[in-house]
Design an enzyme around this catalytic site. Structure first.
Site, PDB file in Angstrom:
ATOM      1  CG  ASP A 192      -1.972   1.085   1.145  1.00 22.66           C
ATOM      2  OD1 ASP A 192      -3.021   0.812   0.560  1.00 22.66           O
ATOM      3  OD2 ASP A 192      -1.746   2.193   1.665  1.00 22.66           O
ATOM      4  CB  ILE A 193       1.044   4.235  -2.232  1.00 26.35           C
ATOM      5  CG1 ILE A 193       1.342   3.359  -3.450  1.00 26.35           C
ATOM      6  CG2 ILE A 193       1.846   5.530  -2.289  1.00 26.35           C
ATOM      7  CD1 ILE A 193       0.935   4.009  -4.775  1.00 26.35           C
ATOM      8  CD  GLU A 216      -4.701   3.957  -1.614  1.00 26.48           C
ATOM      9  OE1 GLU A 216      -5.028   4.280  -0.467  1.00 26.48           O
ATOM     10  OE2 GLU A 216      -5.475   4.006  -2.588  1.00 26.48           O
TER      11      GLU A 216
END
Length: 399
Positions: free
Chosen positions: A274-275, A317
Site C-alpha cells: 500500500d502506498i 493504491e
C-alpha cells in the site's frame, strides 16, 4: 428481301434504351453499391457495439471496484471505532472517520445517476433487483449507511459508548455489500452478453453478405474484429493505468498457483503493498499526479520481480505480488528490494521530486490451505501492522 426498319443499328439502340434496367453490368454495380453500403453500415454498428462493450467493461470494473471497497471500508469503520472506544487511540478515531467518509462518498458515487433521475422525475437507471438492495428490506443499504454514519459519529464524539451492536451491524453490511457486488457483476455480464450476441448476429450477416459479394471485405473485417477481441481480453485482465494484472484476473492465476504449489509441494507467498499517504498526494498535487505515483510504484514492482512472479493492482493504491516457489523469508527479501527501489525512485511532481514510500505485509501459504484467502488476510494483517508501526516498512507475518 426488304427490311421493315431501314436502319437496324438505330433499332437496336432503341431496344437497349427501353431495357436499361435489364443491363447486367448496371444491375451488378447497383447491387454491389447497395451491398457495400449495407456492409459499411453493419461494420459501423459492430464498431460502436464493440466500443460499447469496452466502455461497459471499463465502467463495470470501476463500479465493482468501488462497491467492493465498501466491504473493506465497513470493516475499517467498525475496527477502528472499536479500537478508539477500547483504547482511546486518536489515530483510530481519524481512520474510522476517514473510512466512514469514504464509504459515504462511494455510496453517493454509485447512486449518483439514480438520485439525478429522481430529481428529474425520470425512471431510475437501477434495475429492480439493485433498487431493492439499496432501498428495500432486508438489505436497505442506503438507510443502513445513513444509520451507520449517525451511530458511529455519536460513538466517536463520545455521545454514546455502546458498541455492542457493531459486530452484528458489520456482518449485516458485509453480507449486503457482497450481495451488491455479485449483483453488479451479474448485471454487467448480462449486458455485455447481450451486446456480444448482437455483435455476433451482425457479424454473421456481414460474413454472409461478404461471401455473396465474393469475400470482398471479409479479411479487413476479421482483422478489425480480432483487434477488438484482443483489446477486450486485455481490458478484462489488465489494469489500464499500470498494465499490471487486475483483481479480476487474480482468482484464475491464484488458483493455478495454489494447485501447482500443492502438486509439487513448493512454497507460495504473497506480498501486500500500500502506498503511504497516498490521499495527501492526491489532495496536494491532484489526481493526475496520483496516477503518476501509481505508475511509478507499478514500474518499480515490475522491474524488481522475477518473470515467474505475478504483480497485481488490487485497488486504488493497493498492489499484490504473487510469488510461486518462494518461501516467506525469500518473499520478505524481494519485498524489501521493491521497497528500497521505490524509496530510491522519487517522482517528479510539479517540478520537484517527491519521495514515495510504501508499507508491505508478507505471508506464506500454509500446508493444508486450499486457496489464498487466509494467506491474503495474513498479508493484510502484516500490512496494517506496518501502517500502525509508522509506515515505510516491510512486515513479516509470523504465526
Amino acid at each position: 428481301m426488304t427490311y421493315k426498319n431501314k436502319n437496324p443499328l438505330k433499332n437496336m439502340d432503341s431496344v437497349l434504351s427501353k431495357k436499361k434496367l435489364l443491363n447486367p453490368a448496371r444491375t451488378m454495380t447497383l447491387t454491389y453499391i447497395v451491398s457495400l453500403t449495407f456492409i459499411a453500415g453493419l461494420s459501423l454498428f459492430v464498431h460502436f457495439t464493440l466500443d460499447e462493450i469496452i466502455s461497459e467493461q471499463s465502467h463495470s470494473a470501476k463500479v465493482i471496484n468501488i462497491s467492493g471497497q465498501q466491504r473493506m471500508l465497513s470493516q475499517r469503520v467498525t475496527l477502528f471505532t472499536t479500537e478508539y472506544i477500547n483504547l482511546g487511540n486518536e489515530y483510530a478515531k481519524n481512520e474510522a472517520l476517514a473510512a466512514l467518509n469514504k464509504m459515504q462518498n462511494n455510496h453517493k458515487m454509485l447512486l449518483k445517476e439514480h438520485f439525478l433521475a429522481v430529481e428529474a422525475n425520470t425512471p431510475s437507471p437501477l434495475s429492480d433487483d439493485m433498487y431493492a438492495l439499496y432501498f428495500l428490506a432486508p438489505h436497505q443499504i442506503d438507510k443502513n449507511i445513513a444509520e451507520l454514519k449517525t451511530l458511529i459519529t455519536q460513538i466517536l464524539s463520545k455521545q454514546s459508548t455502546d458498541i455492542s451492536f457493531l459486530p452484528r451491524l458489520k456482518n449485516q453490511m458485509l453480507h449486503s455489500f457482497d450481495t451488491v457486488v455479485k449483483q453488479y457483476e451479474q448485471e454487467s455480464i448480462n449486458k455485455i452478453n447481450e451486446l456480444r450476441h448482437t455483435q455476433q448476429l451482425i457479424l454473421v450477416v456481414i460474413i454472409l453478405t461478404v461471401l455473396i459479394e465474393g469475400l470482398f471485405i471479409l479479411g479487413p473485417l476479421l482483422l478489425k474484429s480480432d483487434s477488438y477481441s484482443k483489446g477486450l481480453l486485455k481490458a478484462a485482465h489488465f489494469d489500464y493505468l499500470t498494465e499490471l494484472h487486475n483483481r479480476r484476473s487474480f482468482s484464475v492465476i491464484a488458483k493455478q498457483a495454489v494447485a501447482t504449489s500443492q502438486r509439487y509441494q513448493s512454497s507460495l507467498s504473497v506480498v501486500s503493498i500500500d502506498i503511504d499517504h497516498f490521499k495527501s498526494i492526491n489532495d496536494q498535487f491532484g489526481h493526475d499526479a496520483g496516477d503518476q505515483v501509481i505508475r511509478s510504484v507499478a514500474d518499480s514492482i515490475s522491474n524488481n520481480i522475477r518473470s515467474s512472479d505475478f504483480a497485481f493492482r488490487f485497488g486504488g493504491e493497493e498492489f499484490l505480488i504473487l510469488l510461486p516457489q518462494t518461501n516467506i523469508l525469500d518473499a520478505q527479501k524481494l519485498a524489501k528490494k521493491v521497497h528500497r527501489n521505490i524509496i530510491n525512485t522519487p517522482v517528479n511532481l510539479e517540478t520537484r521530486n517527491v519521495d514515495i514510500t510504501i508499507s508491505a505485509g508478507v505471508a506464506e501459504l500454509n500446508i493444508g490451505e486450499s486457496d489464498l484467502e487466509a494467506t491474503l488476510k495474513r498479508a493484510d494483517e502484516a500490512l496494517y501492522k506496518a501502517k500502525n508501526n509508522g509506515r515505510n516498512q516491510v512486515v513479516l507475518h509470523n504465526e
